[in-house]
Design an enzyme around this catalytic site. Structure first.
Site, mmCIF file in Angstrom:
data_model
loop_
_atom_site.group_PDB
_atom_site.id
_atom_site.type_symbol
_atom_site.label_atom_id
_atom_site.label_comp_id
_atom_site.label_asym_id
_atom_site.label_seq_id
_atom_site.Cartn_x
_atom_site.Cartn_y
_atom_site.Cartn_z
ATOM 1 N N ASP A 198 1.417 4.722 11.547
ATOM 2 C CA ASP A 198 2.271 3.617 11.922
ATOM 3 C C ASP A 198 3.043 4.075 13.019
ATOM 4 O OD1 ASP A 198 2.042 1.304 10.525
ATOM 5 O OD2 ASP A 198 3.187 2.216 8.726
ATOM 6 N N GLU A 200 0.178 -8.555 4.720
ATOM 7 C CA GLU A 200 1.180 -8.009 3.896
ATOM 8 C C GLU A 200 1.892 -9.266 3.132
ATOM 9 O OE1 GLU A 200 3.422 -4.688 4.363
ATOM 10 O OE2 GLU A 200 4.703 -4.814 2.691
HETATM 11 O O1 KIV Z 1 3.838 1.600 5.727
HETATM 12 C C1 KIV Z 1 3.200 1.341 4.926
HETATM 13 O O2 KIV Z 1 2.638 1.936 3.803
HETATM 14 C C2 KIV Z 1 2.187 0.098 4.971
HETATM 15 C C3 KIV Z 1 1.462 -0.258 4.396
HETATM 16 C C4 KIV Z 1 2.529 -1.105 3.079
HETATM 17 C C5 KIV Z 1 0.236 -1.382 4.770
HETATM 18 O O3 KIV Z 1 2.425 -0.336 6.284
#
Ligand code: KIV
Length: 271
Positions: free
Chosen positions: A90, A189
């Site tokens: 991310d 989500e």
């Molecule tokens: O940060 C995370 O774990 C996510 C998932 C919930 C898709 O973005």
């Protein structure tokens, strides 16, 4: 990416082939070497180093505080463990919204310093320029629509998104835009299953759902939630596969009581 001769690495092309032949994609989060080793050896297709690390690893209320350096630290450990899974990381809050150059620099840091295989980024048309610039550098990008936790203070609640026609329509347009730009997949989500079905069927690229129903091309969960390490987090979409909190707590209590009772270590456990 170092070439491993024994195990064939999942790539973004493998994921596309899986969607094309109707094979579901399994994705799970991991944030450290030991967990990621177990996850990878269990046959996971994608390991997500999610910014949910901010919640489950650091104890923050939201995903907002985690930094790029911290994400890189978690991602490096996961990359060292993952022999087969594609590792996606991310882009944390505040590292891509400013401008596309900043977004590209953040993505490059993740790729260079952790060895990950791609990045995930929250948002639709409003971040199109950033997505496009990252892709131009040859970095695979996964989108994330619906409940995007980095916008929690805008939403005000973690409830289901895109139930209203206007928000559903924006999500359809965002999904198409992300595909058009070249994203290899999109996380959906907490949106209605009917909308996720429609979007998944209209897109060529795979969708990965969390609280988005059975028609997505794959599913993702946060590992602490599905293993029952997080006590008390039980949304409807979560299937809890174990109750590790109780197992761990029982073992730790036994250890404490053995130490107090002078039962540990015994003769066979010393030199
Ligand atoms: O940060 C995370 O774990 C996510 C998932 C919930 C898709 O973005």
């Amino acid at each position: 990416m170092s070439v491993n001769k024994e195990v064939k690495r999942i790539t973004v092309h493998t994921l596309q082939e899986m969607k094309n032949r109707g094979e579901k994609i399994a994705m799970l989060t991991a944030y450290d070497y030991s967990m990621a080793t177990i996850v990878d050896e269990a046959g996971m297709d994608i390991i997500l180093v999610g910014d949910s690390a901010s919640n489950v690893m650091a104890g923050h209320e939201t995903t907002l505080p985690i930094t790029l350096d911290q994400m890189i630290y978690h991602a490096s450990a996961v990359v060292r463990a993952a022999k087969r899974a594609l590792v996606i990381v991310d882009l944390p809050f505040g590292t891509y919204q400013g401008n596309s150059k900043e977004a590209l620099n953040s993505a490059i840091r993740i790729m260079k310093e952790s060895g990950a295989h791609g990045v995930k980024i929250e948002g639709g048309v409003e971040i199109a320029e950033s997505v496009s610039r990252i892709l131009t550098a040859g970095i695979p990008v996964m989108g994330h629509l619906g409940l995007t936790p980095q916008s929690i203070y805008k939403f005000g609640t973690y409830t289901v998104r895109a139930k209203e026609a206007t928000e559903a329509q924006k999500l359809r347009e965002d999904a198409l835009k992300l595909q058009e730009l070249g994203c290899f997949g999109i996380v959906l989500e907490k949106i209605p299953a009917t909308l996720a079905k429609e979007v998944s069927e209209s897109l060529q690229i795979p969708t990965i759902g969390i609280g988005a129903g059975q028609y997505c091309d794959g599913q993702v969960l946060v590992i602490h939630d599905m293993l029952g390490i997080n006590k008390g987090f039980k949304p409807r979409f979560l299937r809890q596969y174990a109750n590790l909190s109780d197992v761990m707590s029982g073992a730790i209590k036994n250890y404490v009581s053995d130490v107090k009772a002078k039962d540990f270590p015994n003769e066979s456990e010393q030199y």
